[in-house]
Scaffold this motif. Structure first.
Motif, PDB file in Angstrom:
ATOM      1  N   ILE A 450      -6.071   0.548  -3.155  1.00  0.00           N
ATOM      2  CA  ILE A 450      -6.540   1.193  -1.937  1.00  0.00           C
ATOM      3  C   ILE A 450      -5.525   2.264  -1.547  1.00  0.00           C
ATOM      4  O   ILE A 450      -4.342   1.965  -1.363  1.00  0.00           O
ATOM      5  CB  ILE A 450      -6.713   0.172  -0.792  1.00  0.00           C
ATOM      6  CG1 ILE A 450      -7.710  -0.908  -1.204  1.00  0.00           C
ATOM      7  CG2 ILE A 450      -7.152   0.878   0.487  1.00  0.00           C
ATOM      8  CD1 ILE A 450      -9.099  -0.400  -1.524  1.00  0.00           C
ATOM      9  N   ALA A 455      -7.250   3.810   5.426  1.00  0.00           N
ATOM     10  CA  ALA A 455      -7.581   2.421   5.098  1.00  0.00           C
ATOM     11  C   ALA A 455      -6.844   1.420   5.955  1.00  0.00           C
ATOM     12  O   ALA A 455      -7.235   0.261   6.047  1.00  0.00           O
ATOM     13  CB  ALA A 455      -7.276   2.148   3.628  1.00  0.00           C
ATOM     14  N   ASP A 493      -8.635  -2.027   4.709  1.00  0.00           N
ATOM     15  CA  ASP A 493      -7.653  -2.749   3.897  1.00  0.00           C
ATOM     16  C   ASP A 493      -7.748  -4.251   4.106  1.00  0.00           C
ATOM     17  O   ASP A 493      -7.746  -5.031   3.142  1.00  0.00           O
ATOM     18  CB  ASP A 493      -6.248  -2.259   4.232  1.00  0.00           C
ATOM     19  CG  ASP A 493      -5.178  -3.028   3.478  1.00  0.00           C
ATOM     20  OD1 ASP A 493      -5.132  -2.907   2.245  1.00  0.00           O
ATOM     21  OD2 ASP A 493      -4.409  -3.759   4.141  1.00  0.00           O
ATOM     22  N   TYR A 507      -4.833  -6.667  -6.154  1.00  0.00           N
ATOM     23  CA  TYR A 507      -5.101  -5.780  -5.018  1.00  0.00           C
ATOM     24  C   TYR A 507      -3.796  -5.234  -4.474  1.00  0.00           C
ATOM     25  O   TYR A 507      -2.886  -5.983  -4.111  1.00  0.00           O
ATOM     26  CB  TYR A 507      -5.837  -6.550  -3.918  1.00  0.00           C
ATOM     27  CG  TYR A 507      -6.234  -5.700  -2.718  1.00  0.00           C
ATOM     28  CD1 TYR A 507      -7.481  -5.096  -2.673  1.00  0.00           C
ATOM     29  CD2 TYR A 507      -5.357  -5.504  -1.652  1.00  0.00           C
ATOM     30  CE1 TYR A 507      -7.864  -4.312  -1.582  1.00  0.00           C
ATOM     31  CE2 TYR A 507      -5.726  -4.718  -0.559  1.00  0.00           C
ATOM     32  CZ  TYR A 507      -6.975  -4.125  -0.535  1.00  0.00           C
ATOM     33  OH  TYR A 507      -7.343  -3.354   0.535  1.00  0.00           O
ATOM     34  N   SER A 509      -2.211  -1.687  -2.006  1.00  0.00           N
ATOM     35  CA  SER A 509      -2.612  -0.566  -1.152  1.00  0.00           C
ATOM     36  C   SER A 509      -1.404   0.259  -0.742  1.00  0.00           C
ATOM     37  O   SER A 509      -0.298  -0.274  -0.576  1.00  0.00           O
ATOM     38  CB  SER A 509      -3.351  -1.076   0.093  1.00  0.00           C
ATOM     39  OG  SER A 509      -2.604  -2.067   0.774  1.00  0.00           O
ATOM     40  N   THR A 614     -16.946  -2.958   3.278  1.00  0.00           N
ATOM     41  CA  THR A 614     -16.856  -3.966   2.218  1.00  0.00           C
ATOM     42  C   THR A 614     -18.235  -4.477   1.837  1.00  0.00           C
ATOM     43  O   THR A 614     -18.543  -4.675   0.648  1.00  0.00           O
ATOM     44  CB  THR A 614     -15.952  -5.125   2.669  1.00  0.00           C
ATOM     45  OG1 THR A 614     -14.652  -4.604   2.980  1.00  0.00           O
ATOM     46  CG2 THR A 614     -15.829  -6.186   1.586  1.00  0.00           C
TER      47      THR A 614
END
Length: 891
Positions: A450, A455, A493, A507, A509, A614
């Motif tokens: 991300i 975000a 996020d 994951y 970011s 999402t």
């Protein structure tokens, strides 16, 4: 000097006001200051705006009509109530108590004798402003992208319930002005769409929802309020500009009717209780004293039965605005916290000396109370339970002076289950603009990165900037008076991380748009799906964010968002872009990159932002939203722009709407410019086929122009003409400094008014017919709320078959466009749509009605709507430039 303007008291004292401070700029005759009125423009001019254009006067101000559909019972109840009122009590209903005078952003005086508490006026278009334990909804522009009437209504009803739960009487929304003439307009996000039909549906459904919840809706800002620059003199001066008066939006009669007025007609037809007049001038006459627009068009032609409220400090005169059709002044003082008012004391004196007829004040009170009773309000409403000026439990009742410390906040939680609705709207409003090789929906991707400040959170908290006047973190709400306090803000996020953890996805970011080396190192790894979040913000003109004085300075993404996308997509072959913005941005430099595999526009989604996006990215919601505006290849391709510098010396800036009705997709069609993404465009995770267009003519009655005359102006109750009866009450009366009252401080009118010309004959100052209460001729285009009832007769029904030819359940938004056929008409105009849920292999029927108004043009000579003899063609398809079905209409 106009004697009957009178001059307000310094409330609670015996001092009179300096006359020069309240001089009126004059009656609405469409004049520049210090020039001579030269008559209206040629009414046969079908199009074209002119520098210095005039607004012709129209008097008297129309009064309410008993028996109007939808207002019958409200009129009867209002008459019974108003007939009991004294003159000062009537004027108390019309005049705000002053800025920060009580708990709401605007309140009028109460009527304790009858147990009637003060009316509470409160923003905003996305939630209850300046309080706590409230929701933040998606913006109007965002919900318009759903093209879903049920969601438009549900959002309005939920917002209305929250305002009702806080003790609000009038919710200051929804918005149809600005409509979005130029994409840079700062407050376009508060409204719905630059298409008048879509905005008309949006504002009508929202009004119905708000008022079904028991709160008066206030449609705003009437009219031509299309930019923040120069809307107020003081605001412009604060930015270093020297102008004498606010900007004038100059437009012709056809453009007014066919574009800017269209959604306000829908608002009136929906039964809206209040309409707010705007800061700007229209054809060089201020919106809140423009008799042409208020008296002639709104109250006469459109048959508006509710009350006209000024925007805050948009009133510029006393008697002039009263006779021109203004019914309530907000917040009541001429300048915030001045203690001075154009009305209050002044309006009392104006009635007593005959300058404002009694029937005009009676009509003001009637309109206010009829709107009140129409939405089911009673004389026993619960008290206001919040305070706009503090979130503390205890504070001053009169914040302007810090007086009367008491409990002012009860912290009532009004949110209910509205989070679910907000999440649903955010998902169903997300427009899928690009999706190469079924990149989306995601299904347990191996590695998600991300990227982008948009975000993540604002490090100062979601409410860390007053009225959201910054662009830090994800854009869940733009800035200005159209805001509310977040109860929480789900960032993209946080929601995506939760999904990734559940899926076992790697994951990571990065929220710093400028952390170039770190971003490259992350997204260059194997098997990465990079999701880049970017935004573009805007808002109201009293706040400057990064040099943007309300309006956007350009159409590029903020915080170097375009460079961020180009960088990430050069390093990662699977780059998904999510845009949060208050309108279109320029995507020309990167949208067609083969490494940009998907693009989504998520608007300004409110508190459930991360959950909503999402849901779409992972296929819990199959997108069907449509872009409510056009995405052009360049700024210049739109054919309109804002006025960023004065163009009339230090006189009022002149904004000539030379493009007429050709804004957004209408302009692109006229100029034959190919957009990047056309109005009404949006993809799905499945596919649809269109077929079997059928147009059926309906045997509708012939259009009959309205004829006849009104009854004479009614008056309700009687009043004394003895000034002694209007003095401040006894010494025990609690005079509050800066508070606006209707009372006098002397029985000598010269002292009370501070006007040496008070004794002159008032009629010499008045325009012809301004006080005429005799029966008036009805307009041929009028006759009912929204205009002549014949305009809403159905002339044709249109059906088409829509098949889901893909493998997933989905929703589709078929759209009906019409070619009116004239040489000066747009190529096509939107005239119908629906949002249909369709299973794989299933075929459903799309159906829409075409009303007479849909097929009509405004005739400026006849001053009526006419169906021309030009050939008219119906088109149906999934967007404004993808219209596979067509049929010519039979005569």
């Amino acid at each position: 000097m106009l004697s009957a303007i009178a001059f307000s008291l310094l409330a609670g004292t015996a001092a009179a006001v300096t006359p020069a401070s309240l001089q009126s700029p004059g009656f609405d005759t469409g004049i520049f200051p210090n020039t001579t009125y030269s008559g209206a423009i040629d009414p046969s001019a079908a199009a074209g705006a002119k520098f210095g254009q005039k607004s012709d006067p129209f008097y008297p101000s129309p009064w309410m009509t008993p028996g109007v559909m939808g207002w019958e019972d409200a009129y009867i109840k209002a008459k019974a109530f108003v007939s009991q009122l004294t003159l000062t009590e009537k004027i108390n209903l019309t005049t705000g108590v002053g800025w920060e005078g009580e708990q709401c952003v605007g309140q009028v005086g109460s009527i304790p004798r009858l147990g009637f508490r003060s009316l509470c006026m409160q923003d905003s278009p996305v939630g209850v402003r300046d309080t706590d334990f409230n929701s933040v909804f998606s913006s109007g522009q965002t919900v318009a992208a759903t093209f879903d009437r049920q969601l438009l209504y549900a959002r309005g009803y939920a917002m209305g319930r929250e305002h009702k739960g806080k003790g609000v009487t009038v919710q200051l929304g929804p918005v149809a002005g600005p409509i979005g003439r130029s994409p840079e307009g700062g407050r376009n996000w508060e409204g719905f769409s630059p298409d008048p039909y879509l905005t008309g549906v949006g504002i009508a459904e929202t009004i119905k929802g708000i008022q079904d919840a028991g709160v008066i809706a206030c449609a705003k800002h009437y009219i031509g309020n299309e930019q923040e620059h120069f809307r107020q003199v003081g605001e412009a001066e604060g930015y270093g500009w020297n102008i004498s008066d606010a900007i004038s939006s100059n437009l012709d009669d056809v453009t007014l009717h066919e574009l800017y007025l269209w959604p306000f007609a829908d608002a009136v037809r929906a039964g809206v209780g209040s309409i707010m007049c705007s800061y700007n001038q229209i054809n060089n006459s201020y919106g809140c004293q423009n008799s042409k627009l208020l008296n002639n068009i709104l109250k006469d032609e459109l048959g508006f039965q509710g009350f006209v409220m000024s925007d805050w400090q948009a009133q510029h005169s006393g008697v002039s605005s009263a006779l021109a059709g203004l019914d309530m002044t907000m917040p009541g003082d001429t300048v915030f916290n001045s203690g001075l008012s154009f009305w209050g004391t002044n309006l009392t004196l104006a009635v007593l000396n005959g300058t404002v007829p009694a029937w005009r004040v009676d009509d003001m009170a009637m309109r206010i109370m009829a709107a009140y009773f129409k939405v089911g309000l009673t004389l026993h409403e619960p008290p206001i339970n919040f305070d706009s000026w503090t979130l503390d439990t205890y504070g001053p009742l009169h914040a302007s002076i810090g007086a009367n410390i008491q409990q002012v906040n009860w912290h009532v939680d009004v949110r209910g289950d509205h989070a679910n609705l907000i999440r649903e709207i955010g998902g169903k409003a997300t427009v899928l603009l690009k999706n190469v090789n079924n990149t989306l929906p995601l299904s347990k991707p191996k590695f998600v990165a991300i990227i982008g400040e948009d975000a993540g959170p604002n490090l100062a908290g979601p409410n860390g900037c007053s009225d959201r006047g910054c662009d830090n973190g994800t854009l869940g709400m733009a800035w200005g008076s159209g805001t509310a306090n977040f109860p929480y803000l789900i960032t993209p996020d946080s929601a995506l991380q939760a999904q990734a953890i559940a899926d076992g996805t790697i994951y990571q970011s990065i929220f710093d748009n400028y952390a170039t080396s770190s971003i490259q190192a992350l997204v260059s790894q194997a098997d990465v799906t990079a999701i880049v979040f970017v935004n573009a913000d805007s808002g109201e003109g009293y706040i400057n964010v990064d040099g943007n004085e309300g309006d956007r300075n350009n159409l590029t993404l903020w915080h170097s968002g375009d460079d961020l996308i180009k960088n990430v997509s050069s390093w990662c072959s699977n780059t998904i872009v999510v845009i949060h913005s208050t309108g279109p941005t320029l995507v020309t430099d990167w949208y067609d990159s083969e490494n940009v595999t998907a693009i989504l526009w998520a608007g300004v989604p409110g508190q459930e932002s991360g959950n909503s996006i999402t849901d779409v990215l992972y296929g819990k919601v199959n997108p069907a939203a449509r872009t409510p505006f056009t995405w052009g290849p360049t700024r210049e391709s739109y054919g309109t722009d804002l006025l960023y510098e004065p163009n009339n010396g230090n006189g009022p800036p002149q904004n000539d709407f030379l493009e007429g009705v050709f804004i957004d997709y209408r302009s692109f069609d006229k100029q034959n410019i190919k957009p990047i993404y056309e109005f009404g465009f949006g993809l799905s995770y499945t596919t649809f086929e269109y077929s079997n267009l059928v147009v059926t003519q309906v045997n509708a009655p012939k259009y009959t122009p309205t004829r006849g005359k009104t009854a004479a102006a009614p008056t309700f109750g009687s009043f004394s003409t003895n000034l002694k009866d209007y003095l401040f009450p006894s010494d025990s009366f609690p005079h509050i400094w800066q508070y606006i009252y209707p009372y006098l401080n002397s029985t000598d009118p010269n002292v009370a008014s501070a006007d040496p010309d008070y004794g002159e004959k008032p009629s010499q100052f008045l325009p012809p017919n301004a006080t005429d209460g005799s029966p008036q001729p009805l307009l041929r285009a009028g006759g009912a709320p929204g205009g002549n009832p014949g305009l809403y007769d159905v002339l044709y029904t249109v059906t088409a078959s829509i098949k889901n030819s893909g493998s997933l359940p989905g929703e589709e938004v078929p759209q009906l466009y019409l070619s009116l056929g004239g040489p000066d008409d747009p190529k096509v105009v939107l005239r119908g749509f629906d949002r249909l849920s369709i299973q794989p292999g299933q075929t459903v029927t799309f159906s829409a009605d075409l009303q007479r108004r849909d097929l009509s043009n405004w005739d400026p000579v006849a001053q009526d709507w006419v169906v021309t003899s030009h050939t008219k063609t119906v088109y149906v398809g999934p967007s404004s430039r993808n219209l596979p079905l067509s049929q010519t209409l039979s005569n």
